[in-house]
Design a protein around this motif. Structure first.
Motif, PDB file in Angstrom:
ATOM      1  N   LYS A  60      12.903  14.281 -23.378  1.00 49.14           N
ATOM      2  CA  LYS A  60      13.681  13.050 -23.405  1.00 49.14           C
ATOM      3  C   LYS A  60      13.862  12.616 -24.852  1.00 49.14           C
ATOM      4  O   LYS A  60      12.994  12.823 -25.684  1.00 49.14           O
ATOM      5  CB  LYS A  60      12.970  11.945 -22.622  1.00 49.14           C
ATOM      6  CG  LYS A  60      12.971  12.181 -21.137  1.00 49.14           C
ATOM      7  CD  LYS A  60      12.405  10.995 -20.422  1.00 49.14           C
ATOM      8  CE  LYS A  60      12.449  11.229 -18.919  1.00 49.14           C
ATOM      9  NZ  LYS A  60      11.959  10.072 -18.186  1.00 49.14           N
ATOM     10  N   ASP A  61      14.985  11.995 -25.119  1.00 51.14           N
ATOM     11  CA  ASP A  61      15.317  11.540 -26.460  1.00 51.14           C
ATOM     12  C   ASP A  61      14.481  10.310 -26.828  1.00 51.14           C
ATOM     13  O   ASP A  61      14.353   9.376 -26.038  1.00 51.14           O
ATOM     14  CB  ASP A  61      16.809  11.204 -26.517  1.00 51.14           C
ATOM     15  CG  ASP A  61      17.323  11.107 -27.922  1.00 51.14           C
ATOM     16  OD1 ASP A  61      16.522  11.154 -28.868  1.00 51.14           O
ATOM     17  OD2 ASP A  61      18.551  10.987 -28.079  1.00 51.14           O
ATOM     18  N   ALA A  64      16.300   6.023 -28.281  1.00 49.44           N
ATOM     19  CA  ALA A  64      16.381   4.699 -27.668  1.00 49.44           C
ATOM     20  C   ALA A  64      15.114   3.895 -27.931  1.00 49.44           C
ATOM     21  O   ALA A  64      15.173   2.699 -28.212  1.00 49.44           O
ATOM     22  CB  ALA A  64      16.636   4.817 -26.173  1.00 49.44           C
ATOM     23  N   ASN A  65      13.967   4.556 -27.858  1.00 57.59           N
ATOM     24  CA  ASN A  65      12.702   3.870 -28.145  1.00 57.59           C
ATOM     25  C   ASN A  65      12.639   3.445 -29.605  1.00 57.59           C
ATOM     26  O   ASN A  65      12.193   2.342 -29.916  1.00 57.59           O
ATOM     27  CB  ASN A  65      11.510   4.770 -27.822  1.00 57.59           C
ATOM     28  CG  ASN A  65      11.386   5.063 -26.355  1.00 57.59           C
ATOM     29  OD1 ASN A  65      12.349   5.449 -25.712  1.00 57.59           O
ATOM     30  ND2 ASN A  65      10.203   4.909 -25.812  1.00 57.59           N
ATOM     31  N   ALA A  67      15.181   2.836 -31.579  1.00 56.59           N
ATOM     32  CA  ALA A  67      16.156   1.761 -31.779  1.00 56.59           C
ATOM     33  C   ALA A  67      15.660   0.430 -31.232  1.00 56.59           C
ATOM     34  O   ALA A  67      16.073  -0.627 -31.698  1.00 56.59           O
ATOM     35  CB  ALA A  67      17.480   2.145 -31.130  1.00 56.59           C
ATOM     36  N   ALA A  68      14.767   0.462 -30.258  1.00 54.05           N
ATOM     37  CA  ALA A  68      14.249  -0.770 -29.655  1.00 54.05           C
ATOM     38  C   ALA A  68      13.183  -1.444 -30.507  1.00 54.05           C
ATOM     39  O   ALA A  68      12.869  -2.612 -30.290  1.00 54.05           O
ATOM     40  CB  ALA A  68      13.688  -0.476 -28.267  1.00 54.05           C
TER      41      ALA A  68
END
Length: 119
Positions: A60-61, A64-65, A67-68
């Motif tokens: 999984k990429d 996103a984590n 960037a959060a």
């Protein structure tokens, strides 16, 4: 007063569970307004590289984590200049704004925190 924490992420993004666990800890701590920062060191600097293709490794990429992090109040992000240089990434346009630190600044950063967690 809450203890401050520095999370040092030293593993490449797809080398195991360490990078994801470091991000999970940072996001959880940020959600509780703990004073914390993240330092990307050694192969951990690869986490900041853009245009990664984790699907090729059936992973999984993490983008996103990553960037959060600022949305959860984790605004202090640092990266080791020597680690970037050893991996040919000095010209890296990181996926997140991270302050590049030399050895002396790294030592001062680590001394500034009550707890240091390395993953």
């Amino acid at each position: 007063m809450a203890k401050s924490m520095l999370i040092i992420s030293r593993q490449a993004p797809w080398s195991g569970t360490g990078p994801r666990e470091a991000l999970d800890i940072a996001l959880a701590g940020g959600a509780y307004d703990l004073p914390l920062a993240m330092l990307f060191l050694d192969d951990g600097v690869f986490q900041l590289a853009t245009a990664q293709q984790p699907a090729r490794l059936q992973q999984k990429d993490l983008a996103a984590n990553l960037a959060a992090l600022p949305m959860f109040g984790v605004d202090e992000l640092y990266v080791c200049s020597a680690s970037l240089a050893r991996r040919g990434l000095l010209q890296l346009a990181p996926s997140l704004p991270a302050q590049v630190l030399g050895d002396a600044a790294l030592a001062a950063l680590i001394d500034r925190f009550d707890c240091v967690m390395t993953l």
